[in-house]
Motif scaffolding. Structure first.
Motif, PDB file in Angstrom:
ATOM      1  N   ALA A   1      35.562  50.016  24.308  1.00  9.00           N
ATOM      2  CA  ALA A   1      34.309  50.305  25.006  1.00  9.00           C
ATOM      3  C   ALA A   1      34.542  50.315  26.512  1.00  9.00           C
ATOM      4  O   ALA A   1      35.518  49.730  27.006  1.00  9.00           O
ATOM      5  CB  ALA A   1      33.262  49.251  24.646  1.00  9.00           C
ATOM      6  N   PRO A   2      33.682  50.975  27.280  1.00 14.33           N
ATOM      7  CA  PRO A   2      33.807  50.944  28.741  1.00 14.33           C
ATOM      8  C   PRO A   2      33.718  49.505  29.255  1.00 14.33           C
ATOM      9  O   PRO A   2      33.027  48.662  28.661  1.00 14.33           O
ATOM     10  CB  PRO A   2      32.605  51.777  29.211  1.00 14.33           C
ATOM     11  N   ALA A   3      34.418  49.225  30.329  1.00 14.19           N
ATOM     12  CA  ALA A   3      34.443  47.870  30.878  1.00 14.19           C
ATOM     13  C   ALA A   3      33.079  47.465  31.405  1.00 14.19           C
ATOM     14  O   ALA A   3      32.360  48.273  32.010  1.00 14.19           O
ATOM     15  CB  ALA A   3      35.483  47.777  31.992  1.00 14.19           C
ATOM     16  N   THR A   4      32.713  46.215  31.162  1.00 13.10           N
ATOM     17  CA  THR A   4      31.479  45.640  31.699  1.00 13.10           C
ATOM     18  C   THR A   4      31.841  44.423  32.538  1.00 13.10           C
ATOM     19  O   THR A   4      32.964  43.896  32.451  1.00 13.10           O
ATOM     20  CB  THR A   4      30.523  45.219  30.568  1.00 13.10           C
ATOM     21  N   ASP A   5      30.903  43.970  33.356  1.00 15.39           N
ATOM     22  CA  ASP A   5      31.172  42.802  34.200  1.00 15.39           C
ATOM     23  C   ASP A   5      31.475  41.580  33.346  1.00 15.39           C
ATOM     24  O   ASP A   5      30.808  41.325  32.327  1.00 15.39           O
ATOM     25  CB  ASP A   5      29.969  42.509  35.091  1.00 15.39           C
ATOM     26  N   ALA A   6      32.484  40.813  33.747  1.00 20.66           N
ATOM     27  CA  ALA A   6      32.816  39.580  33.034  1.00 20.66           C
ATOM     28  C   ALA A   6      31.653  38.594  33.145  1.00 20.66           C
ATOM     29  O   ALA A   6      30.945  38.568  34.161  1.00 20.66           O
ATOM     30  CB  ALA A   6      34.080  38.965  33.624  1.00 20.66           C
ATOM     31  N   PRO A   7      31.396  37.798  32.113  1.00 20.41           N
ATOM     32  CA  PRO A   7      30.278  36.849  32.145  1.00 20.41           C
ATOM     33  C   PRO A   7      30.365  35.901  33.337  1.00 20.41           C
ATOM     34  O   PRO A   7      31.430  35.326  33.610  1.00 20.41           O
ATOM     35  CB  PRO A   7      30.416  36.095  30.821  1.00 20.41           C
ATOM     36  N   GLY A   8      29.262  35.736  34.043  1.00 27.27           N
ATOM     37  CA  GLY A   8      29.205  34.820  35.168  1.00 27.27           C
ATOM     38  C   GLY A   8      28.843  33.420  34.723  1.00 27.27           C
ATOM     39  O   GLY A   8      28.612  33.166  33.531  1.00 27.27           O
ATOM     40  N   PRO A   9      28.790  32.481  35.659  1.00 26.73           N
ATOM     41  CA  PRO A   9      28.506  31.077  35.314  1.00 26.73           C
ATOM     42  C   PRO A   9      27.248  30.881  34.481  1.00 26.73           C
ATOM     43  O   PRO A   9      27.229  30.010  33.608  1.00 26.73           O
ATOM     44  CB  PRO A   9      28.363  30.415  36.699  1.00 26.73           C
ATOM     45  N   ALA A  10      26.219  31.689  34.705  1.00 32.63           N
ATOM     46  CA  ALA A  10      24.976  31.526  33.952  1.00 32.63           C
ATOM     47  C   ALA A  10      25.159  31.839  32.475  1.00 32.63           C
ATOM     48  O   ALA A  10      24.394  31.351  31.630  1.00 32.63           O
ATOM     49  CB  ALA A  10      23.883  32.419  34.544  1.00 32.63           C
ATOM     50  N   ALA A  11      26.163  32.653  32.147  1.00 33.60           N
ATOM     51  CA  ALA A  11      26.380  33.064  30.755  1.00 33.60           C
ATOM     52  C   ALA A  11      27.556  32.345  30.093  1.00 33.60           C
ATOM     53  O   ALA A  11      27.847  32.595  28.919  1.00 33.60           O
ATOM     54  CB  ALA A  11      26.603  34.577  30.694  1.00 33.60           C
ATOM     55  N   TRP A  12      28.220  31.460  30.807  1.00 31.09           N
ATOM     56  CA  TRP A  12      29.411  30.812  30.250  1.00 31.09           C
ATOM     57  C   TRP A  12      29.114  30.026  28.978  1.00 31.09           C
ATOM     58  O   TRP A  12      29.916  30.010  28.044  1.00 31.09           O
ATOM     59  CB  TRP A  12      30.041  29.891  31.291  1.00 31.09           C
TER      60      TRP A  12
ATOM     61  N   ASP B   1      32.375  37.535  22.005  1.00 31.30           N
ATOM     62  CA  ASP B   1      32.984  37.954  23.271  1.00 31.30           C
ATOM     63  C   ASP B   1      34.495  38.167  23.236  1.00 31.30           C
ATOM     64  O   ASP B   1      35.028  38.783  24.158  1.00 31.30           O
ATOM     65  CB  ASP B   1      32.653  36.925  24.358  1.00 31.30           C
ATOM     66  N   GLU B   2      35.186  37.632  22.241  1.00 32.37           N
ATOM     67  CA  GLU B   2      36.643  37.765  22.211  1.00 32.37           C
ATOM     68  C   GLU B   2      37.055  39.230  22.245  1.00 32.37           C
ATOM     69  O   GLU B   2      36.531  40.059  21.517  1.00 32.37           O
ATOM     70  CB  GLU B   2      37.203  37.114  20.943  1.00 32.37           C
ATOM     71  N   TYR B   3      37.980  39.560  23.139  1.00 33.34           N
ATOM     72  CA  TYR B   3      38.531  40.912  23.324  1.00 33.34           C
ATOM     73  C   TYR B   3      37.524  41.904  23.937  1.00 33.34           C
ATOM     74  O   TYR B   3      37.711  43.105  23.821  1.00 33.34           O
ATOM     75  CB  TYR B   3      39.065  41.481  22.001  1.00 33.34           C
ATOM     76  N   ARG B   4      36.502  41.390  24.583  1.00 34.25           N
ATOM     77  CA  ARG B   4      35.603  42.303  25.316  1.00 34.25           C
ATOM     78  C   ARG B   4      36.354  42.943  26.480  1.00 34.25           C
ATOM     79  O   ARG B   4      37.139  42.297  27.165  1.00 34.25           O
ATOM     80  CB  ARG B   4      34.400  41.529  25.866  1.00 34.25           C
ATOM     81  N   HIS B   5      36.100  44.216  26.689  1.00 37.47           N
ATOM     82  CA  HIS B   5      36.686  44.926  27.827  1.00 37.47           C
ATOM     83  C   HIS B   5      35.837  44.617  29.057  1.00 37.47           C
ATOM     84  O   HIS B   5      34.660  45.008  29.131  1.00 37.47           O
ATOM     85  CB  HIS B   5      36.709  46.431  27.540  1.00 37.47           C
ATOM     86  N   VAL B   6      36.422  43.878  30.023  1.00 38.69           N
ATOM     87  CA  VAL B   6      35.647  43.420  31.173  1.00 38.69           C
ATOM     88  C   VAL B   6      36.341  43.810  32.470  1.00 38.69           C
ATOM     89  O   VAL B   6      37.523  44.175  32.497  1.00 38.69           O
ATOM     90  CB  VAL B   6      35.450  41.884  31.127  1.00 38.69           C
ATOM     91  N   ARG B   7      35.578  43.702  33.538  1.00 40.83           N
ATOM     92  CA  ARG B   7      36.118  43.936  34.883  1.00 40.83           C
ATOM     93  C   ARG B   7      35.591  42.832  35.795  1.00 40.83           C
ATOM     94  O   ARG B   7      34.508  42.278  35.568  1.00 40.83           O
ATOM     95  CB  ARG B   7      35.679  45.310  35.408  1.00 40.83           C
ATOM     96  N   LEU B   8      36.356  42.517  36.817  1.00 38.71           N
ATOM     97  CA  LEU B   8      35.947  41.515  37.792  1.00 38.71           C
ATOM     98  C   LEU B   8      36.739  41.723  39.076  1.00 38.71           C
ATOM     99  O   LEU B   8      37.808  42.353  39.070  1.00 38.71           O
ATOM    100  CB  LEU B   8      36.135  40.100  37.261  1.00 38.71           C
ATOM    101  N   SER B   9      36.189  41.231  40.162  1.00 38.13           N
ATOM    102  CA  SER B   9      36.813  41.397  41.475  1.00 38.13           C
ATOM    103  C   SER B   9      36.864  40.053  42.183  1.00 38.13           C
ATOM    104  O   SER B   9      35.961  39.221  42.032  1.00 38.13           O
ATOM    105  CB  SER B   9      36.016  42.394  42.332  1.00 38.13           C
ATOM    106  N   GLY B  10      37.924  39.838  42.937  1.00 33.69           N
ATOM    107  CA  GLY B  10      38.057  38.588  43.669  1.00 33.69           C
ATOM    108  C   GLY B  10      39.392  38.516  44.379  1.00 33.69           C
ATOM    109  O   GLY B  10      40.081  39.527  44.546  1.00 33.69           O
ATOM    110  N   THR B  11      39.754  37.337  44.783  1.00 33.00           N
ATOM    111  CA  THR B  11      40.990  37.117  45.526  1.00 33.00           C
ATOM    112  C   THR B  11      41.902  36.188  44.731  1.00 33.00           C
ATOM    113  O   THR B  11      41.478  35.109  44.306  1.00 33.00           O
ATOM    114  CB  THR B  11      40.693  36.480  46.896  1.00 33.00           C
ATOM    115  N   TYR B  12      43.137  36.612  44.515  1.00 29.78           N
ATOM    116  CA  TYR B  12      44.092  35.780  43.790  1.00 29.78           C
ATOM    117  C   TYR B  12      44.464  34.542  44.611  1.00 29.78           C
ATOM    118  O   TYR B  12      44.525  34.586  45.845  1.00 29.78           O
ATOM    119  CB  TYR B  12      45.364  36.559  43.483  1.00 29.78           C
ATOM    120  N   LEU B  13      44.722  33.447  43.914  1.00 27.69           N
ATOM    121  CA  LEU B  13      45.192  32.206  44.533  1.00 27.69           C
ATOM    122  C   LEU B  13      46.610  31.930  44.030  1.00 27.69           C
ATOM    123  O   LEU B  13      46.822  31.117  43.115  1.00 27.69           O
ATOM    124  CB  LEU B  13      44.259  31.037  44.165  1.00 27.69           C
TER     125      LEU B  13
END
Length: 277
Positions: A75-86, A94-106
């Motif tokens: 399926a097309p990528a959707t936003d990864a679940p945020g804290p409210a949905a954890w 949710d296992e193997y959901r196609h997700v996308r997210l943006s941020g800064t690596y540590l």
């Protein structure tokens, strides 16, 4: 002329015939044993049928799960679940959901997790990704063959990750427990890895980056997620039903042989009485 007394009737007391027909203690014991065996056979037969039926239900459940996972992966990528949905994230939904997210690596918190892949034995390179809302998601950036791979170049600045959502793997590997103190990891235990680096607000899942998420020559190899489900339920179902049929067949054979023995015994008794007459 006086009639002669038949030899077969001499010495027979009144009511002796009825006493011969009445079953003795041994006959009653055999009778009750047969009833007990019949009940036991019925219980075993019903149990095997119930187990076979349960495996059939599991088979359809597994086929439905595989179909749903295939749909999530492609399926097309959707936003990864945020804290409210954890709290509502589960393997079933949710296992193997196609997700996308943006941020800064540590990269200072890079973690190597032992892995065996199509490329051989080595490690998964897991790096925390700090999102704009301050939460952190562990990203499995891909496979590296040696521990020195932890120094693999990490994209700087804001990065966009496209991958598959995976549920935390707790408990370590087969006969091996994770050792946070020495940073020896055998499973991608999100909570334990986050705690070992004193990270806060860590998502209860990690993300397997897709193939070619990073283009540098020394980048880890992504896209090696193995999507496989053991599905032996049909074999198990056939086995249980076969055992049920065996119980039924053996019970039928025992009943048939018992009837044949009774029939032969009755014929012998008739023959003996005819000879006595």
């Amino acid at each position: 002329m006086m009639s002669q007394t038949r030899p077969g009737n001499t010495g027979r007391a009144p009511g002796a015939a009825s006493q011969d027909a009445a079953p003795g203690p041994r006959g009653m014991a055999v009778h009750y044993s047969k009833i007990a065996l019949a009940i036991l056979a019925g219980i075993v037969f019903a149990g095997f049928c119930a187990l076979g039926t349960w495996q059939v239900k599991r088979l359809f459940w597994k086929l439905d799960l595989i179909e749903r996972v295939e749909q999530r992966v492609h399926a097309p990528a959707t936003d990864a679940p945020g804290p409210a949905a954890w709290a509502s994230v589960t393997p079933q939904t949710d296992e193997y959901r196609h997700v996308r997210l943006s941020g800064t690596y540590l990269p200072i918190f890079n973690t190597l997790v032992q892995a065996t892949t199509a490329l051989g034995s080595g490690y998964w390179l897991v790096t925390p990704l700090r999102l704009a809302d301050g939460s952190t998601v562990l990203v499995n950036r891909g496979f590296v063959p040696k521990r020195e791979g932890i120094a693999a170049s990490t994209p700087a600045g804001i990065v966009h990750v496209d991958g598959l959502l995976r549920i935390s793997e707790t408990g370590g590997g087969f006969l091996r427990e994770n050792s946070p103190a020495t940073q020896h990891w055998y499973s991608r235990d999100v909570a334990a890895i986050g705690a070992s680096h004193m990270l806060t607000k860590v998502a209860p899942y990690f993300v397997d980056a897709k193939e070619k998420s990073e283009t540098a020559s020394d980048s880890p190899v992504g896209g090696l997620t193995v999507i496989s489900f053991h599905n032996n339920h049909l074999v198990y179902a056939l086995t249980w039903f076969a055992l049920a049929l065996m119980v039924a067949g053996i019970s039928w054979w025992i009943v048939r042989e018992s009837r044949r023995r009774r029939a032969r015994g009755a014929q012998r008794q008739e023959s003996d009485h005819a000879g006595q007459d």
